[in-house]
Design an enzyme around this catalytic site. Structure first.
Site, PDB file in Angstrom:
ATOM      1  N   GLY A   8      47.540  11.025   2.634  1.00  0.00           N
ATOM      2  CA  GLY A   8      47.504   9.585   2.860  1.00  0.00           C
ATOM      3  C   GLY A   8      48.739   9.019   3.530  1.00  0.00           C
TER       4      GLY A   8
ATOM      5  CG  ASN B 147      46.305   8.884   6.301  1.00  0.00           C
ATOM      6  OD1 ASN B 147      45.147   9.042   5.933  1.00  0.00           O
ATOM      7  ND2 ASN B 147      47.195   9.867   6.236  1.00  0.00           N
TER       8      ASN B 147
ATOM      9  CG  HIS C 112      41.139  16.288   5.151  1.00  0.00           C
ATOM     10  ND1 HIS C 112      40.464  15.578   4.170  1.00  0.00           N
ATOM     11  CD2 HIS C 112      42.316  15.636   5.346  1.00  0.00           C
ATOM     12  CE1 HIS C 112      41.214  14.554   3.785  1.00  0.00           C
ATOM     13  NE2 HIS C 112      42.339  14.567   4.484  1.00  0.00           N
TER      14      HIS C 112
ATOM     15  CB  SER D 217      45.819  15.166   4.274  1.00  0.00           C
ATOM     16  OG  SER D 217      45.224  14.443   5.334  1.00  0.00           O
TER      17      SER D 217
ATOM     18  CG  ASP E  75      36.999  16.269   3.663  1.00  0.00           C
ATOM     19  OD1 ASP E  75      36.798  16.661   4.834  1.00  0.00           O
ATOM     20  OD2 ASP E  75      38.138  16.161   3.177  1.00  0.00           O
TER      21      ASP E  75
END
Length: 208
Positions: A53, A83, A188, A14, A185
């Site tokens: 992911g 991840n 990120h 991501s 979030d």
């Protein structure tokens, strides 16, 4: 004598996709590509191969497929490993067994070692420039997270050693600045965080 045509493959998760930024805003591969173009005075074709992911195992699977990536090119960035650790830490939070994180770390290293060896063989000509982005810690309040991110970053330097490879140190750029560099979030990078990743990559030097 003119330069060869350069292709930049941005591979990973991501971070490479730009999750967490405003839609259609530039991400670190765009900034990094522009910086290299300015430095060498040549146009570069940018291709992104990324998925939210994605783990180091996923990146390895993409490269093992036939045909894998159309043309690897001679400039490559990789964001992977975050991840793997997130998945392992979720399991760890349920069992409290550190062995889970240790196994994830070893698997990450084995995958990254394979990925680097594969890319060096496949990259066009001999003048390939591979840049890895190490991990920052989106959970600075969790002591075990800090410890395992550091362990991963230390291992990354060892398992990817190659004259064509440099590791961009994002960990230290983000440390203590998470509130300014992470998106809503909390995981990120935001637009500012993306430019910082590009800066870390630029600091590794341009050798083509």
């Amino acid at each position: 004598m003119s330069h060869p045509n350069y292709t930049y493959s941005a591979i990973g998760d991501s971070l490479t996709l730009g999750t967490g930024t405003i839609i259609f805003s530039p991400t670190f591969p765009d900034y990094y590509c522009t910086a290299i173009e300015r430095a060498i005075g040549e146009r570069i074709t940018l291709r992104k191969y990324a998925r939210n992911g994605a783990t180091t195992g996923d990146v390895r699977n993409w490269l093992e497929q036939s045909p894998p990536i159309e043309e690897i090119g001679n400039i490559i960035t990789i964001t992977a490993g975050g991840n793997d650790l997130i998945d392992a830490s979720e399991e760890f939070s349920l069992t409290n067994e550190e062995d889970i994180l240790q196994k994830a770390l070893l698997k990450c290293c084995a995958n990254m070692n394979w990925i680097i060896n594969h890319l060096v063989k496949k990259a066009r000509a001999n003048s390939c420039m591979i840049r890895l982005v190490n991990l920052y810690n989106p959970y600075p309040e969790l002591s075990f997270a800090e410890e395992w991110v550091k362990q991963f970053n230390t291992a990354l330097l060892t398992c990817t050693k190659n004259e064509n490879v440099e590791v961009a140190d994002v960990f230290n750029l983000f440390k203590g600045r998470e509130d300014r560099l992470l998106s809503f979030d909390g995981i990120h990078p935001n637009e500012c965080g993306q430019t910082m990743i590009a800066e870390a990559l630029i600091k590794t030097g341009i050798r083509l």
